[in-house]
Design a protein around this motif. Structure first.
Motif, short mmCIF file in Angstrom:
data_model
loop_
_atom_site.label_atom_id
_atom_site.label_comp_id
_atom_site.label_asym_id
_atom_site.label_seq_id
_atom_site.Cartn_x
_atom_site.Cartn_y
_atom_site.Cartn_z
N CYS A 22 0.83 -1.20 0.00
CA CYS A 22 0.00 0.00 0.00
C CYS A 22 0.87 1.25 0.00
O CYS A 22 2.01 1.22 0.48
CB CYS A 22 -0.93 0.02 1.21
SG CYS A 22 -2.18 1.32 1.03
N LEU A 24 -0.39 4.13 1.36
CA LEU A 24 -0.74 4.90 2.56
C LEU A 24 -0.38 4.05 3.78
O LEU A 24 -0.05 2.86 3.65
CB LEU A 24 -2.23 5.24 2.58
CG LEU A 24 -2.75 6.21 1.51
CD1 LEU A 24 -4.23 6.51 1.71
CD2 LEU A 24 -1.96 7.52 1.48
N ARG A 25 -0.48 4.66 4.94
CA ARG A 25 -0.16 3.95 6.18
C ARG A 25 -1.21 4.29 7.23
O ARG A 25 -0.90 4.80 8.31
CB ARG A 25 1.22 4.41 6.71
CG ARG A 25 2.40 4.07 5.84
CD ARG A 25 2.77 2.58 5.93
NE ARG A 25 3.92 2.29 5.10
CZ ARG A 25 3.87 1.99 3.80
NH1 ARG A 25 2.70 1.94 3.18
NH2 ARG A 25 4.97 1.74 3.13
N CYS A 26 -2.49 4.04 6.89
CA CYS A 26 -3.57 4.40 7.81
C CYS A 26 -3.30 3.79 9.19
O CYS A 26 -3.01 2.60 9.29
CB CYS A 26 -4.90 3.91 7.27
SG CYS A 26 -5.20 4.48 5.60
N TYR A 28 -5.12 2.81 11.56
CA TYR A 28 -5.94 1.68 12.00
C TYR A 28 -5.65 0.41 11.20
O TYR A 28 -6.28 -0.62 11.39
CB TYR A 28 -7.43 2.03 11.90
CG TYR A 28 -7.84 2.68 10.60
CD1 TYR A 28 -7.94 1.94 9.44
CD2 TYR A 28 -8.09 4.06 10.54
CE1 TYR A 28 -8.29 2.55 8.24
CE2 TYR A 28 -8.44 4.67 9.35
CZ TYR A 28 -8.54 3.91 8.20
OH TYR A 28 -8.86 4.50 7.01
N CYS A 29 -4.67 0.49 10.30
CA CYS A 29 -4.39 -0.65 9.42
C CYS A 29 -2.93 -1.09 9.46
O CYS A 29 -2.65 -2.28 9.56
CB CYS A 29 -4.80 -0.26 8.00
SG CYS A 29 -4.65 -1.56 6.78
N MET A 30 -2.01 -0.13 9.37
CA MET A 30 -0.58 -0.48 9.23
C MET A 30 0.30 0.40 10.10
O MET A 30 -0.05 1.55 10.33
CB MET A 30 -0.13 -0.16 7.80
CG MET A 30 -0.33 -1.24 6.84
SD MET A 30 0.55 -0.81 5.34
CE MET A 30 -0.46 -1.71 4.20
N GLY A 70 -4.49 -4.59 0.77
CA GLY A 70 -3.55 -3.69 0.17
C GLY A 70 -4.24 -2.71 -0.78
O GLY A 70 -5.42 -2.49 -0.70
N ASN A 99 -7.98 3.09 -2.06
CA ASN A 99 -7.77 4.39 -1.41
C ASN A 99 -7.84 5.53 -2.43
O ASN A 99 -7.72 6.69 -2.07
CB ASN A 99 -6.47 4.42 -0.61
CG ASN A 99 -5.22 4.25 -1.49
OD1 ASN A 99 -5.24 4.55 -2.68
ND2 ASN A 99 -4.14 3.76 -0.88
N SER A 324 -4.65 -5.65 5.66
CA SER A 324 -4.10 -5.31 4.34
C SER A 324 -3.64 -6.55 3.59
O SER A 324 -3.53 -6.54 2.37
CB SER A 324 -2.92 -4.35 4.50
OG SER A 324 -1.97 -4.92 5.37
#
Ligand SMILES: Nc1nc2c(ncn2[C@@H]2O[C@H](COP(=O)(O)OP(=O)(O)OP(=O)(O)O)[C@@H](O)[C@H]2O)c(=O)[nH]1
Ligand SMILES: C[S@@+](CC[C@H](N)C(=O)[O-])C[C@H]1O[C@@H](n2cnc3c(N)ncnc32)[C@H](O)[C@@H]1O
Ligand code: SF4
Ligand code: SF4
Length: 328
Positions: A22, A24-26, A28-30, A70, A99, A324
């Protein structure tokens, strides 16, 4: 053959993860540093992926195929994978969860390839809040991607938003106003324990009821019937025609009506988002299994599907795979 489980649920909705990577690095995810991505040799080739989708659709009764990750737009061959899926004789419905970064450049090609619609993740329209949540300064790209999707006819364009306490929860009414103005269908999602860092806590999660209360101070919300197996409960906003959805995965689970099954980018079948077991179709395929043998293995994998996610059970254990890498 069909993908039935021991509780009588039949999976007809296949969610295909095209990559675990991915851009991005949200939070709540990563984690900020990203994750150890799957090695290339473990990732399904386009031919392998197309074959498994074909078996799902032609042999096992899949009717909806959703491309996710992802970030699915990072897979360059996405338009060709979409076209191959849509060219199957039963013409499955196709959708993508993304995204939106780069969608500005690919929305037209994806629509031409046969993608029916998109769901785009956007938690805020404030650039500073966006950067705080995703750890990247790319809000403008998402906004451009949404507009391009709408323009290309990938409709209804839906937006998925996760509210984080003290970070963007106060922005919920503004996000709804902005979405309605642009004709996007907004849904708020409860945060689930699926992040790679295992940082989820029940107290930090903004619940479906809290979200409704937050919105209720600004809008008149009327519940709509006909949810079926869809995760989102829909509400008419004021006198319509716009709606808002609430996906209460944790506090209002929809597992009893679940019609989903997941294929990971490395060829594993996961019968639930929270499954702790996987079934390795890549190994079967690379060992020379026939379509029927693969279909039988896939159908067998559904038999261990649990009745629910069990987040409230004292014995609940988070999956080893983060969201992801599952195909959220
Ligand atoms: N518990 C649970 N949550 C899910 C599942 N699938 C999706 N979700 C949640 O719902 C959110 C929205 O998912 P999407 O990928 O947009 O798919 P969707 O809402 O099923 O799509 P639509 O058909 O457009 O309504 C995800 O971010 C997840 O948080 C599932 O199988 N189980
Ligand atoms: C894992 S992402 C994959 C597709 C794409 N990268 C995206 O963000 O739309 C799919 C969806 O999962 C949601 N999501 C990620 N982590 C989540 C979590 N811990 N709880 C609830 N939803 C989550 C995202 O907001 C997004 O809508
Ligand atoms: S939610 Fe989607 S965009 Fe955000 S880090 Fe996870 S995979 Fe990437
Ligand atoms: S948590 Fe599992 S059983 Fe429940 S809706 Fe999601 S995939 Fe289906």
């Amino acid at each position: 053959m069909e993908l039935i489980d021991r509780h009588g649920r039949v999976a007809t909705d296949l969610r295909v993860s095209l990559t675990d990577r991915c851009n991005l690095r949200c939070q709540y995810c990563m984690p900020a540093e990203g994750l150890d991505w799957l090695p290339t040799e473990d990732t399904l080739t386009d031919d392998e992926l197309n074959r498994l989708i074909r078996i799902g659709v032609e042999v096992l009764g899949i009717r909806d195929v959703r491309f996710t990750g992802g970030e699915p737009l990072l897979r360059r061959s996405l338009p060709s994978i979409v076209a191959t899926t849509k060219a199957l004789p039963s013409r499955p419905r196709t959708a993508m969860t993304s995204n939106g970064l780069g969608l500005k450049h690919t929305a037209g090609a994806l629509a031409a390839a046969g993608l029916d619609r998109v769901n785009i993740s956007l938690d805020t329209t404030d650039p500073a809040t966006f950067e705080r949540i995703t750890r990247r300064n790319r809000l403008h790209d998402v906004i451009d991607g949404l507009a391009a999707a709408h323009e290309a006819g990938l409709r209804p364009v839906k937006i998925n938003a996760v509210l984080l306490r003290g970070i963007n929860d106060h922005e919920a009414p503004d996000l709804l106003r902005w979405s309605m103005k642009h004709e996007y269908e907004l849904r708020f999602i409860e945060q689930m324990p699926l992040d790679a860092q295992h940082g989820w806590s029940r107290e930090a999660m903004v619940t479906a009821d809290e979200t409704l209360a937050l919105l209720g101070d600004h809008f008149r919300l009327t519940p709509l019937d006909g949810r079926g197996s869809a995760p989102a409960e829909k509400f008419l906003v004021d006198d319509g025609p716009h709606t808002v959805g609430i996906i209460g995965s944790v506090t209002k689970p929809f597992c009893g009506d679940c019609n989903r099954v997941r294929l990971t980018a490395d060829g594993q079948i996961m019968n639930c988002l929270f499954a702790r077991e996987e079934s390795d179709l890549r190994a079967s395929m690379r060992a020379g299994a026939s379509d029927v043998q693969i279909a039988e293995r896939w159908a067998a994998a559904m038999m261990t599907k649990l009745p629910g996610h069990g987040i409230d059970d004292p014995t609940f254990l988070q999956s080893d795979r983060p969201m992801s890498a599952i195909g959220g």
